[in-house]
Scaffold this motif. Structure first.
Motif, PDB file in Angstrom:
ATOM      1  N   HIS A   3       0.848  -1.193   0.000  1.00  0.00           N
ATOM      2  CA  HIS A   3       0.000   0.000   0.000  1.00  0.00           C
ATOM      3  C   HIS A   3       0.883   1.241   0.000  1.00  0.00           C
ATOM      4  O   HIS A   3       1.840   1.321   0.746  1.00  0.00           O
ATOM      5  CB  HIS A   3      -0.870  -0.067   1.263  1.00  0.00           C
ATOM      6  CG  HIS A   3      -1.399   1.251   1.708  1.00  0.00           C
ATOM      7  ND1 HIS A   3      -2.509   1.818   1.140  1.00  0.00           N
ATOM      8  CD2 HIS A   3      -0.974   2.121   2.653  1.00  0.00           C
ATOM      9  CE1 HIS A   3      -2.745   2.976   1.733  1.00  0.00           C
ATOM     10  NE2 HIS A   3      -1.823   3.186   2.647  1.00  0.00           N
ATOM     11  N   ALA A   4       0.556   2.200  -0.843  1.00  0.00           N
ATOM     12  CA  ALA A   4       1.297   3.469  -0.837  1.00  0.00           C
ATOM     13  C   ALA A   4       0.721   4.354   0.262  1.00  0.00           C
ATOM     14  O   ALA A   4      -0.478   4.607   0.303  1.00  0.00           O
ATOM     15  CB  ALA A   4       1.188   4.159  -2.191  1.00  0.00           C
ATOM     16  N   THR A   6       0.312   7.910   2.343  1.00  0.00           N
ATOM     17  CA  THR A   6       0.367   9.354   2.146  1.00  0.00           C
ATOM     18  C   THR A   6       1.215   9.914   3.280  1.00  0.00           C
ATOM     19  O   THR A   6       0.945   9.646   4.454  1.00  0.00           O
ATOM     20  CB  THR A   6      -1.041   9.968   2.188  1.00  0.00           C
ATOM     21  OG1 THR A   6      -1.800   9.418   1.103  1.00  0.00           O
ATOM     22  CG2 THR A   6      -0.980  11.489   2.047  1.00  0.00           C
ATOM     23  N   TYR A  32      10.238  10.481  -5.489  1.00  0.00           N
ATOM     24  CA  TYR A  32       8.860  10.068  -5.160  1.00  0.00           C
ATOM     25  C   TYR A  32       7.830  10.421  -6.225  1.00  0.00           C
ATOM     26  O   TYR A  32       6.657  10.100  -6.072  1.00  0.00           O
ATOM     27  CB  TYR A  32       8.433  10.669  -3.816  1.00  0.00           C
ATOM     28  CG  TYR A  32       9.274  10.148  -2.678  1.00  0.00           C
ATOM     29  CD1 TYR A  32       9.126   8.837  -2.221  1.00  0.00           C
ATOM     30  CD2 TYR A  32      10.242  10.940  -2.077  1.00  0.00           C
ATOM     31  CE1 TYR A  32       9.912   8.346  -1.196  1.00  0.00           C
ATOM     32  CE2 TYR A  32      11.029  10.453  -1.047  1.00  0.00           C
ATOM     33  CZ  TYR A  32      10.866   9.155  -0.615  1.00  0.00           C
ATOM     34  OH  TYR A  32      11.646   8.656   0.391  1.00  0.00           O
ATOM     35  N   ARG A  61       3.445  10.240  -1.961  1.00  0.00           N
ATOM     36  CA  ARG A  61       2.916   8.880  -1.802  1.00  0.00           C
ATOM     37  C   ARG A  61       4.109   7.956  -1.935  1.00  0.00           C
ATOM     38  O   ARG A  61       4.925   8.115  -2.853  1.00  0.00           O
ATOM     39  CB  ARG A  61       1.893   8.554  -2.889  1.00  0.00           C
ATOM     40  CG  ARG A  61       0.769   9.558  -3.002  1.00  0.00           C
ATOM     41  CD  ARG A  61      -0.454   9.262  -2.201  1.00  0.00           C
ATOM     42  NE  ARG A  61      -1.029   7.974  -2.531  1.00  0.00           N
ATOM     43  CZ  ARG A  61      -1.718   7.233  -1.675  1.00  0.00           C
ATOM     44  NH1 ARG A  61      -1.910   7.659  -0.452  1.00  0.00           N
ATOM     45  NH2 ARG A  61      -2.229   6.084  -2.026  1.00  0.00           N
ATOM     46  N   THR A  62       4.260   7.034  -1.005  1.00  0.00           N
ATOM     47  CA  THR A  62       5.392   6.125  -1.071  1.00  0.00           C
ATOM     48  C   THR A  62       5.040   4.764  -0.482  1.00  0.00           C
ATOM     49  O   THR A  62       4.184   4.674   0.389  1.00  0.00           O
ATOM     50  CB  THR A  62       6.628   6.699  -0.330  1.00  0.00           C
ATOM     51  OG1 THR A  62       7.725   5.792  -0.495  1.00  0.00           O
ATOM     52  CG2 THR A  62       6.359   6.893   1.159  1.00  0.00           C
ATOM     53  N   GLU A  63       5.698   3.741  -1.007  1.00  0.00           N
ATOM     54  CA  GLU A  63       5.596   2.404  -0.431  1.00  0.00           C
ATOM     55  C   GLU A  63       6.779   2.122   0.476  1.00  0.00           C
ATOM     56  O   GLU A  63       6.875   1.055   1.071  1.00  0.00           O
ATOM     57  CB  GLU A  63       5.485   1.359  -1.549  1.00  0.00           C
ATOM     58  CG  GLU A  63       4.181   1.520  -2.317  1.00  0.00           C
ATOM     59  CD  GLU A  63       3.961   0.457  -3.390  1.00  0.00           C
ATOM     60  OE1 GLU A  63       4.766  -0.489  -3.490  1.00  0.00           O
ATOM     61  OE2 GLU A  63       2.969   0.585  -4.127  1.00  0.00           O
ATOM     62  N   ASP A 102       0.525   8.224   6.789  1.00  0.00           N
ATOM     63  CA  ASP A 102      -0.873   7.779   6.898  1.00  0.00           C
ATOM     64  C   ASP A 102      -1.398   8.209   8.259  1.00  0.00           C
ATOM     65  O   ASP A 102      -1.183   9.342   8.661  1.00  0.00           O
ATOM     66  CB  ASP A 102      -1.012   6.274   6.651  1.00  0.00           C
ATOM     67  CG  ASP A 102      -1.097   5.934   5.155  1.00  0.00           C
ATOM     68  OD1 ASP A 102      -1.288   6.858   4.336  1.00  0.00           O
ATOM     69  OD2 ASP A 102      -0.966   4.750   4.815  1.00  0.00           O
TER      70      ASP A 102
END
Length: 174
Positions: A3-4, A6, A32, A61-63, A102
């Motif tokens: 899941h990416a 925020t 990113y 947004r990153t994993e 998140d």
């Protein structure tokens, strides 16, 4: 499928401010992709006498894990001449802090989430409220817009004209 997340990151500088903020934006965008970028705010130094700061907040947004992201930001600060052998409250070339990941809460891989500065520093809360007005603070459960409206501390800050990649990003159009 991972899941990416925020993530909101604060950027600050009071030494060669424009050069270091541009370097940070470029590196973050390269690493990113799309950045959600607030206006750039100028404010007086807090906690010490020094040149005024430029501050802004970016959303990515990153994993990547919190630890990996934190290492990347520290390396980026280092590449921009950030010194770690000086007092906490002092002038700096580049200061990058993870504000939220998140809705994670707690100290994770040495990172305090959400960062307490969100609620105490106008130069963090105002730009965050600008780009994420309806997002909820993970602990307070209130939107950043309502937290900013209720903010009472007398810190002065003002949006300054700023260009990135040849276009004005600040002040951000309402």
């Amino acid at each position: 499928m991972s899941h990416a997340a925020t993530v909101y990151i604060s950027i600050g500088s009071n030494i060669e401010r424009e050069r270091h903020i541009l370097a940070a934006l470029n590196a973050l965008a390269e690493h990113y992709g799309h950045l959600d970028v607030s206006s750039v705010y100028e404010s007086e130094a807090v906690g010490f006498d020094g040149e005024n700061f430029y501050n802004l907040v970016v959303g990515i947004r990153t994993e990547e894990s919190i630890a990996t992201l934190s290492r990347f930001l520290k390396a980026l600060e280092g590449e921009n001449g950030r010194r770690r052998d000086v007092p906490k409250f002092s002038a700096r070339t580049l200061d990058l802090d993870i504000l939220t990941y998140d809705d994670r809460v707690g100290v994770i891989d040495g990172v305090e989430l959400p960062r307490s500065e969100i609620l105490t520093n106008a130069f963090v809360l105002q730009p965050l409220a600008e780009i994420a007005p309806e997002e909820l603070h993970p602990e307070e459960g209130e939107t950043y817009r309502s937290l900013w409206r209720a903010y009472e501390r007398g810190q002065k800050l003002w949006a300054v004209p700023f260009k990135w990649q040849g276009r004005p990003i600040s002040p951000r159009p309402a």
